[in-house]
Design an enzyme around this catalytic site. Sequence first.
Site, PDB file in Angstrom:
ATOM      1  CE  LYS A 196      -4.422  -1.359   0.505  1.00 31.53           C
ATOM      2  NZ  LYS A 196      -5.485  -1.584   1.095  1.00 31.53           N
ATOM      3  NE  ARG A 207      -7.783  -7.610  -1.782  1.00 34.71           N
ATOM      4  CZ  ARG A 207      -7.353  -6.777  -2.433  1.00 34.71           C
ATOM      5  NH1 ARG A 207      -6.093  -6.070  -2.138  1.00 34.71           N
ATOM      6  NH2 ARG A 207      -7.511  -6.769  -3.743  1.00 34.71           N
TER       7      ARG A 207
HETATM    8  C1  9MG Z   1     -10.183  -4.682  -3.236  1.00 36.76           C
HETATM    9  N1  9MG Z   1      -9.322  -4.234  -2.071  1.00 36.76           N
HETATM   10  C2  9MG Z   1      -8.121  -3.489  -2.361  1.00 36.76           C
HETATM   11  N2  9MG Z   1      -7.454  -3.058  -0.930  1.00 36.76           N
HETATM   12  C3  9MG Z   1      -8.415  -3.548   0.022  1.00 36.76           C
HETATM   13  C4  9MG Z   1      -8.418  -3.785   1.267  1.00 36.76           C
HETATM   14  O1  9MG Z   1      -7.337  -3.162   1.978  1.00 36.76           O
HETATM   15  N3  9MG Z   1      -9.380  -4.404   1.835  1.00 36.76           N
HETATM   16  C5  9MG Z   1     -10.317  -5.296   1.126  1.00 36.76           C
HETATM   17  N4  9MG Z   1     -11.197  -6.031   1.990  1.00 36.76           N
HETATM   18  N5  9MG Z   1     -10.403  -5.125  -0.024  1.00 36.76           N
HETATM   19  C6  9MG Z   1      -9.384  -4.444  -0.886  1.00 36.76           C
END
Ligand code: 9MG
Length: 266
Positions: free
Chosen positions: A209, A243
């Site tokens: 990020k 994720r």
């Molecule tokens: C689709 N997407 C991109 N970043 C995300 C995040 O931090 N959380 C979730 N649930 N989806 C995300």
Amino acid sequence: MGVINATPDSFSDGGSLYRSGGLDIDLAMGRARDMVAAGAAILDIGGESTRPGAAPVSPAQEMDRVLPLVERVAAELDVVISVDTSTPQLMTEAAALGAGLLNDVRALTREGALEAAAATGLPVCLMHMRGEPGSMQRNPHYEDVVAEVGAYLQERVAACTAHGLGRQRLLLDPGFGFGKTVAHNLQLLRGLPRLAELGLPLLVGLSRKSMIGLLLGREPGERLPASLALAVLAVERGAAVVRSHDVAATVDALAMWTALKEVEAQ
Ligand code: 9MG
């Protein structure tokens, strides 16, 4: 949770599954297979880029990108398929093809999304986002980001239960980077235990990020070490699902955390 972006323009790997202007489904399947072999329990397939400033995508375009891949993964791999979407029709059609989870960065706020998601019978991840991807990073402001994100998520849980989508089907996500400054993201990471007190599993997305770029001056391809540190810090503070774009490395990092926890529990 491994990330499969079926988009030409996502922030860290946008277009990496595209060849001559279109999604290369065999390439995407190769990525999916590698992630499952590396230990992903869930694959999150999305057809809309939600990076700051991203252009909107039409429902038809989003479905064209996502559904063929959902169908192939369901037929060929033993993994839970998450569909990253806010589009009611895609929720319905993906569920019919074998999706096992809905991941909605708009927390089922689009017209018809609550009803569509409830009718699928699938679990749903409700994420906090302030604003829309096109404008969300323009000067976001909170008095107490943890309290405000928590209140929003509680309000969305109440909306779900009012539509027959029970708490046992819900996961919550503070939405790192979605309408938040670096300081907000760090406060949320520190405050994850407070969000865990809402009593539902927490999903976090910190992988590659922009906060890493802003803090360390790293390009997306250079953000793996910091992403691993953030994954471990989030799990230590109560996250249940991580994720990630880099499944093998994340599985190893979290395996070390698990090994330590097992020793501590003896
Ligand atoms: C689709 N997407 C991109 N970043 C995300 C995040 O931090 N959380 C979730 N649930 N989806 C995300």
